[in-house]
Design a protein around this motif. Structure first.
Motif, PDB file in Angstrom:
ATOM      1  N   ALA A   1      27.843  72.662  23.263  1.00  0.00           N
ATOM      2  CA  ALA A   1      27.805  73.384  24.541  1.00  0.00           C
ATOM      3  C   ALA A   1      28.983  72.975  25.429  1.00  0.00           C
ATOM      4  O   ALA A   1      29.593  73.827  26.089  1.00  0.00           O
ATOM      5  N   GLN A   2      29.334  71.695  25.425  1.00  0.00           N
ATOM      6  CA  GLN A   2      30.478  71.230  26.213  1.00  0.00           C
ATOM      7  C   GLN A   2      31.777  71.856  25.713  1.00  0.00           C
ATOM      8  O   GLN A   2      32.625  72.271  26.506  1.00  0.00           O
ATOM      9  N   VAL A   3      31.921  71.946  24.409  1.00  0.00           N
ATOM     10  CA  VAL A   3      33.126  72.539  23.824  1.00  0.00           C
ATOM     11  C   VAL A   3      33.202  74.025  24.172  1.00  0.00           C
ATOM     12  O   VAL A   3      34.259  74.526  24.580  1.00  0.00           O
ATOM     13  N   VAL A   4      32.099  74.735  24.034  1.00  0.00           N
ATOM     14  CA  VAL A   4      32.079  76.164  24.355  1.00  0.00           C
ATOM     15  C   VAL A   4      32.386  76.375  25.841  1.00  0.00           C
ATOM     16  O   VAL A   4      33.198  77.230  26.198  1.00  0.00           O
ATOM     17  N   MET A   5      31.767  75.582  26.696  1.00  0.00           N
ATOM     18  CA  MET A   5      32.025  75.719  28.131  1.00  0.00           C
ATOM     19  C   MET A   5      33.478  75.374  28.454  1.00  0.00           C
ATOM     20  O   MET A   5      34.087  75.994  29.330  1.00  0.00           O
TER      21      MET A   5
ATOM     22  N   GLY B   1      38.632  81.014  39.778  1.00  0.00           N
ATOM     23  CA  GLY B   1      37.719  81.537  40.785  1.00  0.00           C
ATOM     24  C   GLY B   1      36.384  81.948  40.201  1.00  0.00           C
ATOM     25  O   GLY B   1      35.321  81.712  40.792  1.00  0.00           O
ATOM     26  N   GLU B   2      36.428  82.556  39.028  1.00  0.00           N
ATOM     27  CA  GLU B   2      35.185  82.971  38.365  1.00  0.00           C
ATOM     28  C   GLU B   2      34.386  81.759  37.914  1.00  0.00           C
ATOM     29  O   GLU B   2      33.161  81.713  38.047  1.00  0.00           O
ATOM     30  N   MET B   3      35.085  80.757  37.393  1.00  0.00           N
ATOM     31  CA  MET B   3      34.379  79.542  36.968  1.00  0.00           C
ATOM     32  C   MET B   3      33.761  78.825  38.153  1.00  0.00           C
ATOM     33  O   MET B   3      32.690  78.237  38.039  1.00  0.00           O
ATOM     34  N   GLU B   4      34.407  78.897  39.299  1.00  0.00           N
ATOM     35  CA  GLU B   4      33.848  78.288  40.505  1.00  0.00           C
ATOM     36  C   GLU B   4      32.533  78.985  40.875  1.00  0.00           C
ATOM     37  O   GLU B   4      31.573  78.339  41.283  1.00  0.00           O
ATOM     38  N   LYS B   5      32.485  80.302  40.703  1.00  0.00           N
ATOM     39  CA  LYS B   5      31.251  81.048  40.980  1.00  0.00           C
ATOM     40  C   LYS B   5      30.146  80.651  40.006  1.00  0.00           C
ATOM     41  O   LYS B   5      28.992  80.521  40.403  1.00  0.00           O
ATOM     42  N   VAL B   6      30.502  80.487  38.739  1.00  0.00           N
ATOM     43  CA  VAL B   6      29.512  80.065  37.734  1.00  0.00           C
ATOM     44  C   VAL B   6      28.967  78.693  38.107  1.00  0.00           C
ATOM     45  O   VAL B   6      27.748  78.497  38.179  1.00  0.00           O
ATOM     46  N   ARG B   7      29.852  77.765  38.352  1.00  0.00           N
ATOM     47  CA  ARG B   7      29.420  76.401  38.691  1.00  0.00           C
ATOM     48  C   ARG B   7      28.618  76.376  39.984  1.00  0.00           C
ATOM     49  O   ARG B   7      27.715  75.555  40.141  1.00  0.00           O
TER      50      ARG B   7
END
Length: 128
Positions: A92-96, A106-112
């Motif tokens: 899961a860490q590798v995929v993320m 910016g999109e990853m910030e929204k996910v987090r």
């Protein structure tokens, strides 16, 4: 990032023996992430990934997302992938990590922003 590039990253970093295993780790991680995210976030992330990968984030219907912690996230990945918890965590860490490289900051910030603090575990780099 292309489909082959994405799977190659997952296969290499997770030390998987085949692209099929990399695809399985990717699919189950994305399916589980989809269950956790709310609103348009799964679609927004999927739109920035190769279509063959992003499809695993697309919900059948938009929902509010389930509320579950990172331990439950990892347990779901382990069960669906058929691997021990330690291995599921690494996959899961590798995929993320690969998603983080393929999707805009910016999109990853929204996910987090949608995930509780304990999900920081999924964003830890565990490969050289």
């Amino acid at each position: 990032m292309t489909f082959d590039d994405f799977l190659g990253i997952v296969q290499d970093r997770a030390k998987l023996d085949s692209l099929g295993a990399a695809m399985k780790a990717t699919r189950v991680t994305l399916n589980t992430l989809r269950e956790r995210l709310t609103g348009n976030e799964p679609k927004d992330v999927a739109s920035q990934l190769p279509e063959e990968i992003g499809v695993h984030l697309l919900p059948e219907v938009e929902g509010d997302g389930e509320r579950f912690g990172v331990d439950d996230f990892i347990a779901r990945v382990a069960e669906r992938e058929g691997v021990p918890t330690v291995q599921a965590t690494h996959h899961a860490q590798v995929v993320m990590g690969a998603i983080n490289e393929a999707v805009s900051p910016g999109e990853m910030e929204k996910v987090r922003g949608q995930l509780p603090d304990d999900y920081a575990l999924l964003f830890e780099k565990t490969w050289p």
